[in-house]
Write a protein that holds these residues in place. Structure first.
Motif, short mmCIF file in Angstrom:
data_model
loop_
_atom_site.label_atom_id
_atom_site.label_comp_id
_atom_site.label_asym_id
_atom_site.label_seq_id
_atom_site.Cartn_x
_atom_site.Cartn_y
_atom_site.Cartn_z
N ALA A 14 22.90 -5.77 2.52
CA ALA A 14 24.27 -6.26 2.68
C ALA A 14 24.71 -7.12 1.51
CB ALA A 14 24.39 -7.07 3.96
N SER A 15 23.81 -7.36 0.58
CA SER A 15 24.14 -8.23 -0.53
C SER A 15 23.69 -7.62 -1.85
CB SER A 15 23.47 -9.58 -0.30
OG SER A 15 23.87 -10.51 -1.27
N ILE A 16 23.52 -8.47 -2.84
CA ILE A 16 23.16 -7.98 -4.18
C ILE A 16 21.66 -7.71 -4.30
CG2 ILE A 16 25.10 -9.02 -5.38
CD1 ILE A 16 23.38 -11.48 -5.93
N MET A 17 20.91 -7.99 -3.28
CA MET A 17 19.46 -7.79 -3.32
C MET A 17 19.12 -6.33 -3.01
SD MET A 17 16.68 -9.47 -0.79
CE MET A 17 17.21 -8.41 0.52
N ARG A 18 18.12 -5.80 -3.70
CA ARG A 18 17.65 -4.44 -3.45
C ARG A 18 16.18 -4.47 -3.07
NH1 ARG A 18 21.60 -3.72 -2.46
NH2 ARG A 18 23.41 -2.89 -3.53
N LEU A 19 15.81 -3.55 -2.19
CA LEU A 19 14.40 -3.42 -1.81
C LEU A 19 13.99 -1.97 -1.96
CD1 LEU A 19 14.48 -5.39 1.57
CD2 LEU A 19 13.25 -6.12 -0.45
N ASN A 20 12.81 -1.74 -2.54
CA ASN A 20 12.29 -0.37 -2.58
C ASN A 20 11.82 0.03 -1.20
OD1 ASN A 20 12.79 -0.03 -5.24
ND2 ASN A 20 10.70 -0.50 -5.92
N GLN A 21 11.61 1.32 -1.01
CA GLN A 21 11.19 1.87 0.28
C GLN A 21 9.94 1.16 0.80
OE1 GLN A 21 12.39 4.03 2.43
NE2 GLN A 21 10.87 5.52 3.10
N ALA A 22 8.94 1.00 -0.07
CA ALA A 22 7.68 0.38 0.36
C ALA A 22 7.90 -1.05 0.83
CB ALA A 22 6.66 0.41 -0.78
N SER A 23 8.72 -1.80 0.11
CA SER A 23 9.01 -3.18 0.50
C SER A 23 9.80 -3.23 1.79
CB SER A 23 9.77 -3.90 -0.61
OG SER A 23 8.87 -4.38 -1.59
N MET A 24 10.73 -2.31 1.95
CA MET A 24 11.52 -2.29 3.18
C MET A 24 10.62 -1.95 4.36
SD MET A 24 14.61 -2.84 4.27
CE MET A 24 14.66 -3.12 6.04
N ASP A 25 9.71 -1.00 4.17
CA ASP A 25 8.76 -0.63 5.23
C ASP A 25 7.93 -1.85 5.63
OD1 ASP A 25 7.90 2.74 4.05
OD2 ASP A 25 9.53 2.02 5.34
N LYS A 26 7.42 -2.54 4.63
CA LYS A 26 6.59 -3.70 4.91
C LYS A 26 7.39 -4.80 5.61
CE LYS A 26 3.77 -7.21 2.73
NZ LYS A 26 3.04 -7.61 1.53
N LEU A 27 8.60 -5.02 5.15
CA LEU A 27 9.47 -6.03 5.76
C LEU A 27 9.65 -5.71 7.25
CD1 LEU A 27 11.55 -8.38 5.61
CD2 LEU A 27 13.25 -6.71 4.87
N TYR A 28 9.94 -4.45 7.55
CA TYR A 28 10.18 -4.05 8.93
C TYR A 28 8.91 -4.17 9.78
CZ TYR A 28 12.58 -1.68 12.73
OH TYR A 28 13.15 -1.39 13.94
N ASP A 29 7.76 -3.80 9.18
CA ASP A 29 6.48 -3.95 9.89
C ASP A 29 6.28 -5.40 10.30
OD1 ASP A 29 4.44 -1.69 7.82
OD2 ASP A 29 5.75 -1.31 9.54
N GLU B 29 3.13 -2.43 -4.85
CA GLU B 29 4.24 -1.85 -4.09
C GLU B 29 4.19 -0.33 -4.21
OE1 GLU B 29 8.23 -2.20 -5.63
OE2 GLU B 29 8.95 -2.98 -3.70
N GLU B 30 3.97 0.15 -5.47
CA GLU B 30 3.89 1.58 -5.73
C GLU B 30 2.74 2.19 -4.95
OE1 GLU B 30 5.95 3.44 -7.60
OE2 GLU B 30 4.78 5.22 -7.15
N GLU B 31 1.61 1.52 -4.99
CA GLU B 31 0.40 1.97 -4.29
C GLU B 31 0.64 2.07 -2.79
OE1 GLU B 31 -2.49 3.05 -5.52
OE2 GLU B 31 -3.02 3.41 -3.42
N ALA B 32 1.32 1.07 -2.24
CA ALA B 32 1.61 1.03 -0.80
C ALA B 32 2.50 2.20 -0.41
CB ALA B 32 2.26 -0.29 -0.42
N PHE B 33 3.46 2.51 -1.28
CA PHE B 33 4.40 3.59 -1.01
C PHE B 33 3.66 4.92 -0.94
CE2 PHE B 33 8.23 5.79 -0.67
CZ PHE B 33 8.31 6.81 -1.61
N ILE B 34 2.73 5.14 -1.91
CA ILE B 34 2.00 6.40 -1.97
C ILE B 34 1.05 6.55 -0.78
CG2 ILE B 34 0.31 7.73 -3.30
CD1 ILE B 34 1.43 6.26 -5.80
N SER B 35 0.39 5.45 -0.44
CA SER B 35 -0.68 5.58 0.55
C SER B 35 -0.27 5.32 1.99
CB SER B 35 -1.82 4.63 0.18
OG SER B 35 -1.32 3.30 0.23
N ARG B 36 1.03 5.13 2.26
CA ARG B 36 1.43 4.85 3.64
C ARG B 36 1.18 6.07 4.53
NH1 ARG B 36 4.53 0.89 6.04
NH2 ARG B 36 5.47 1.46 8.01
N PRO B 37 0.42 5.90 5.63
CA PRO B 37 0.15 7.04 6.52
C PRO B 37 1.42 7.64 7.07
CG PRO B 37 -1.17 5.13 7.17
CD PRO B 37 -0.19 4.66 6.14
N ASP B 38 1.45 8.98 7.19
CA ASP B 38 2.64 9.68 7.66
C ASP B 38 3.15 9.19 9.00
OD1 ASP B 38 1.93 12.92 6.23
OD2 ASP B 38 3.27 11.31 5.60
#
Lengths: 336, 380
Positions: free
Chosen positions: B77-92, B319-328
């Motif tokens: 909602a603001s000027i901040m951006r999160l990559n997929q891996a970070s967003m996944d972790k945030l939600y977890d 972050e990159e590593e987490a994105f690649i290795s996240r279980p389906d």
């Protein structure tokens, strides 16, 4: 007094619902059926007494004639009548009745669900078989639906709608002692802790109303004319059903009680709660003084688990089974 | 089950999100003015009037997918951006934290106290900005109005509904493992000691009565635990001591936020999909989303410089590593809504949402409009 036996694995974990375990003992076939509710699925396990064979079945809460539907199940319970056994499943949409092995659905009753959701949730909860041919099911409005069940076939009809409770029904129970002397044969409990005591018949008769303490009564049993009620305060109270006289009060658990069960032949009482404890008690009735004796016998702690179902597996209380939130197993205990 | 669960779920998850983002903004040394803007923008969107109106309507809980999409939008909602891996972790982290709070609540009604703890912290984040502060105060009123009259049985139904939503989630959170509130198998520790809930007695007493109500005997039994008497009750007013620590901020700059992905796939594979809806978003869920997007202030392309990325991990490589290795089986299947990236598409979307708003008042059945919006999104 009891020791842990091998657990039965189930396909899904148990949901946090009151009285979330039902057990049916089928002596002629040396089998026991267990049912555990997970969201919109009923997990059924059939376990052979020698512990060698297990078979699983899952029932979904899809009502007939509706293409897509998801509806959360509130409770599944076996109803034992003289002529037949049925498995009753209650959900947000209605009431389903199956043959006890879950193979065929014999009856469906839809609840009046509003088109747009209302603040008061709509669901059915509280199931029991009463006398020769009735199955009673509670509704969130406080109504109790009485179904007349023929000895075979699917010609089940809604016989009566009892309107006495103003709050959602939580649990219902019928007299389990087998004694013909007891006048009352049904007790119903609601979210405000109120208890109603009934006599079954073509028209059910309200015998007594025992007021609540503004604290939900989550599980109730009826044995030898005594109502045993478990509450959200962790207390268990024993009342004389037809008069409402308080026989005993137990500060039994540190969190909400989720399940009570009685072994009718021995007078053993099982209580289970969110506090991770299952406790075994003994009840004895002294007719001369009209008092009840309560003795605490045993504790089992299911570590890090909020228990949601606990039932004796036989009428003597020789064994009992337990389910817990997020647990994918039925834990069993047997007398040593 | 309970049709009053969504506001509590949203506000508590939102509160946890703000705690985590606040910690990461400070850990990454984001300039104070930018950090404040992010927090203010997110809180303003969270408490947008139309959005809350939609939220507080009686309704069933959203699917996990739909709720995750709502929080995706909120985080951006603001000027901040999160990559997929970070967003996944945030939600977890958000979901495991709230699951913990719901499970550990001594009484079901205490979930409201947990919500007030989150609200109190949110109020503190925006205490300097009068406009947003009044939005927050109004929300307190709505919560008090809706929830304080409920019985304990109705609160337990809300709690049971939340527990079904959180069923089978056992993601290990570093801070929970360190504090020994979570086991290495991902399950939370439920102590059999400590104060009993308000209104409950310490287990151990059996009282027998005669038929005139006189107490005949008292018996003690051993409860197996180590319980003490209840503490005083927390306050359910706008101001007050909530007593419980559940829902307060457990993060600080020196306590990093980590999750462990390995070892969780076994239990999550058993998770049954509760929602069988063929559409990724049901029409009701679309209403909420539309309201939320309507509340967003989109930064113009020219201000691209003021935008920045926040990482929920210690380094970009992690972050990159987490994105690649996240279980389906742990992927949230988020619906990618490109609204903010393409200005032209956004204008079209805004037009449709405008129509959607007006039409809703006249027609009793807005389902066709909902479908238009849905197919529009599919085409993006």
């Amino acid at each position: 007094m009891y020791h842990k036996e091998k657990s039965i694995q189930i396909k899904n974990s148990a949901s946090a619902l009151y009285n979330n375990l039902s057990v049916l003992r089928i002596a002629p076939r040396r089998l026991t059926y267990f049912t555990v509710v997970h969201a919109n699925v009923v997990n059924m396990v059939s376990s052979s007494w020698d512990g060698l064979n297990y078979s699983h079945r899952q029932l979904q809460s899809k009502e007939p004639n509706v293409a897509t539907s998801t509806s959360l199940i509130m409770q599944a319970a076996f109803c034992v009548l003289p002529s037949r056994d049925l498995l009753v499943v209650t959900s947000q949409k209605g009431i389903q009745m199956y043959e006890s092995d879950g193979s065929i659905m014999v009856y469906w009753h839809a609840l009046d669900t509003p088109e747009t959701p209302t603040a008061q949730a709509v669901f059915a909860r509280g199931i029991c078989a009463v006398s020769e041919n009735y199955i009673c099911v509670g509704v969130s409005s406080g109504a109790i639906l009485v179904f007349d069940v023929p000895s075979k076939g699917s010609n089940i009809t809604l016989s009566e709608e009892l309107e006495e409770h103003k709050e959602s029904i939580t649990d219902m129970a019928s007299e389990t002692s087998g004694s013909q002397e007891c006048i009352a044969n049904l007790v119903s409990a609601d979210d405000e802790g109120n208890l109603c005591v009934w006599k079954s018949g073509e028209e059910f008769q309200l015998l007594n109303k025992i007021p609540g303490f503004d604290m939900s009564c989550t599980s109730a049993k009826l044995w030898k004319g005594i109502v045993v009620a478990g509450y959200g305060s962790g207390q268990i109270r024993l009342f004389e059903a037809v008069t409402g006289i308080l026989h005993a009060e137990i500060s039994a658990h540190a969190r909400w009680i989720y399940s009570l069960d009685i072994a009718p032949f021995s007078g053993l009482l099982l209580s289970a709660a969110e506090d991770s404890y299952v406790r075994v008690w003994h009840l004895a009735l002294t007719p001369e003084t009209n008092t009840v004796e309560v003795a605490h016998l045993h504790n089992e702690c299911v570590t890090d688990t909020q228990i949601c179902g606990a039932k004796f597996c036989d009428g003597d209380g020789y064994a009992f089974a337990v389910t817990g939130y997020d647990l994918s197993e039925i834990i069993r205990y047997v007398q040593s | 089950m309970s049709t009053r669960t969504l506001p509590l779920l949203f506000i508590n998850l939102g509160g946890e999100m703000l705690y985590i983002l606040d910690q990461r903004l400070r850990a990454q040394n984001i300039p104070a003015d930018k950090a404040k803007k992010v927090m203010n923008d997110i809180i303003t969107t969270m408490f947008n009037k139309k959005f809350l109106e939609e939220l507080f309507k009686p309704q069933e809980l959203y699917s996990k997918k739909a709720l995750r999409t709502v929080f995706d939008r909120l985080a951006h909602a603001s000027i901040m951006r999160l990559n997929q891996a970070s967003m996944d972790k945030l939600y977890d982290l958000m979901t495991m934290a709230f699951k913990y709070q719901v499970l550990l609540c001594p009484r079901p009604k205490d979930i409201l106290l947990v919500s007030f703890n989150h609200m109190d912290a949110i109020k503190d984040f925006v205490k300097d900005t009068a406009g947003i502060l009044s939005l927050v105060d109004e929300t307190y009123q709505q919560l008090i109005e809706m929830y304080t009259p409920l019985s304990n049985g109705e609160f337990q139904l809300i709690r049971q509904t939340l527990l079904i939503f959180f069923q089978d989630m056992h993601i290990r959170v570093s801070i929970f493992l360190k504090d020994k509130v979570q086991n290495s198998n991902g399950r939370f520790v439920l102590p059999t000691s400590g104060p009993v809930p308000h209104g409950t007695q310490v287990p151990g007493l059996i009282r027998i009565f005669n038929c005139t109500g006189e107490e005949l005997t008292r018996l003690q039994f051993s409860n197996g635990g180590n319980y003490t008497s209840a503490l005083r009750e927390g306050s359910f007013e706008i101001f007050g001591d909530r007593v419980t620590k559940l829902g307060t901020n457990m993060y600080s700059v020196c306590r990093p936020v980590e999750t462990h992905m390995s070892g969780t796939s076994k239990t999550s594979a058993q998770h049954t999909k509760v929602s069988a809806a063929p559409n990724p978003l049901a029409k009701e869920e679309l209403n909420l989303l539309a309201r939320l997007m309507g509340g967003l202030e989109v930064e113009k392309a020219g201000n691209a410089e003021s935008g920045f990325r926040v990482n929920l991990f210690a380094t970009d490589e992690e972050e990159e590593e987490a994105f690649i290795s996240r279980p389906d089986e742990l992927s949230y299947g988020v619906i990618n809504i490109q609204a903010t990236k393409d200005q032209q598409t956004n204008a079209e979307l805004a037009k449709i949402m405008g129509e959607f708003t007006e039409a809703e008042d006249h027609s009793p059945c807005s389902s066709s409009k909902g479908e238009d919006l849905l197919s529009m999104m599919d085409g993006l």
